[in-house]
Write a protein that holds these residues in place. Structure first.
Motif, PDB file in Angstrom:
ATOM      1  N   SER A  48     -14.203  -7.787 -15.676  1.00 57.69           N
ATOM      2  CA  SER A  48     -14.688  -6.868 -14.648  1.00 57.69           C
ATOM      3  C   SER A  48     -13.643  -5.778 -14.463  1.00 57.69           C
ATOM      4  O   SER A  48     -12.463  -6.065 -14.272  1.00 57.69           O
ATOM      5  N   VAL A  49     -14.082  -4.526 -14.543  1.00 57.74           N
ATOM      6  CA  VAL A  49     -13.181  -3.374 -14.451  1.00 57.74           C
ATOM      7  C   VAL A  49     -13.566  -2.548 -13.233  1.00 57.74           C
ATOM      8  O   VAL A  49     -14.715  -2.113 -13.096  1.00 57.74           O
ATOM      9  N   MET A  50     -12.599  -2.333 -12.343  1.00 58.30           N
ATOM     10  CA  MET A  50     -12.841  -1.549 -11.127  1.00 58.30           C
ATOM     11  C   MET A  50     -11.913  -0.333 -11.149  1.00 58.30           C
ATOM     12  O   MET A  50     -10.698  -0.480 -11.232  1.00 58.30           O
ATOM     13  N   LEU A  51     -12.490   0.850 -11.091  1.00 57.27           N
ATOM     14  CA  LEU A  51     -11.732   2.091 -11.082  1.00 57.27           C
ATOM     15  C   LEU A  51     -11.614   2.570  -9.633  1.00 57.27           C
ATOM     16  O   LEU A  51     -12.598   2.591  -8.894  1.00 57.27           O
ATOM     17  N   HIS A  52     -10.389   2.907  -9.222  1.00 58.72           N
ATOM     18  CA  HIS A  52     -10.114   3.329  -7.849  1.00 58.72           C
ATOM     19  C   HIS A  52      -9.788   4.827  -7.841  1.00 58.72           C
ATOM     20  O   HIS A  52      -9.047   5.299  -8.712  1.00 58.72           O
TER      21      HIS A  52
END
Length: 184
Positions: A48-52
């Motif tokens: 799971s990749v979360m970009l902030h």
């Protein structure tokens, strides 16, 4: 009704960081004993990749076409492979007896300059030990049962209880009733 063209100017926030998490921190080959009860190690792991962003917002980029999830070329590529955001162990992977950590690299080529890495431990079933105990228990008894004897003038023989323990290549050892059921 009129026709024409216009200019639209967007001020999109810049990406400030990226976080990557795995559905499991351990993975094993499909069909390996480590995937069975009681260890139940995953044979595939989802990234799971979360970009902030600088405005405080975040967006899931796990399956976004702009994200790139690749296997590091540090030996990890001899153990695991990744398709989209799903990781699996190569069928011909050699798992080291001590610890085999594989690394994934997450980048956003041509879109964002942030990147990160995440590691998964590749394990396999390393050993199984089976032992026997008398039932009912005999006080002071140690070791494996070699002979079953009659119970005090009853004509009934002792019973044998088997026990098993198993270890993974990372040193994790389990010995519980679910594993005994697999042995018997």
């Amino acid at each position: 009704i009129g026709e024409g063209s216009g200019v639209l100017m967007l001020d999109m926030p810049d990406a400030t960081s990226v976080t990557a998490t795995l559905s499991s921190n351990k993975i094993s080959k499909v069909g390996d004993g480590a995937t069975l009860t009681p260890f139940s190690v995953a044979s595939t792991v989802t990234v799971s990749v979360m970009l902030h962003f600088e405005d405080g917002s975040s967006k899931d980029f796990s399956t976004d076409a702009r994200s790139s999830i690749t296997v590091a070329l540090d030996g990890s590529d001899t153990m695991i492979e990744v398709h989209d955001n799903v990781v699996s162990v190569l069928s011909d992977a050699v798992v080291a007896p001590a610890s085999s950590t594989a690394t994934l690299v997450i980048t956003f080529p041509g879109a964002y300059s942030v990147n990160t890495t995440v590691s998964v431990l590749v394990v396999e079933l390393a050993s199984v030990t089976v032992s026997t105990k008398p039932y009912p228990p005999v006080s002071g008894y140690s070791g494996d049962i070699l002979t079953l004897g009659k119970l005090a003038c009853s004509g009934v023989y002792q019973r044998l209880e088997s026990r098993a323990s198993a270890s993974l290549s990372d040193g994790t050892t389990l010995s519980n009733q679910n594993f005994y059921k697999r042995v018997s």
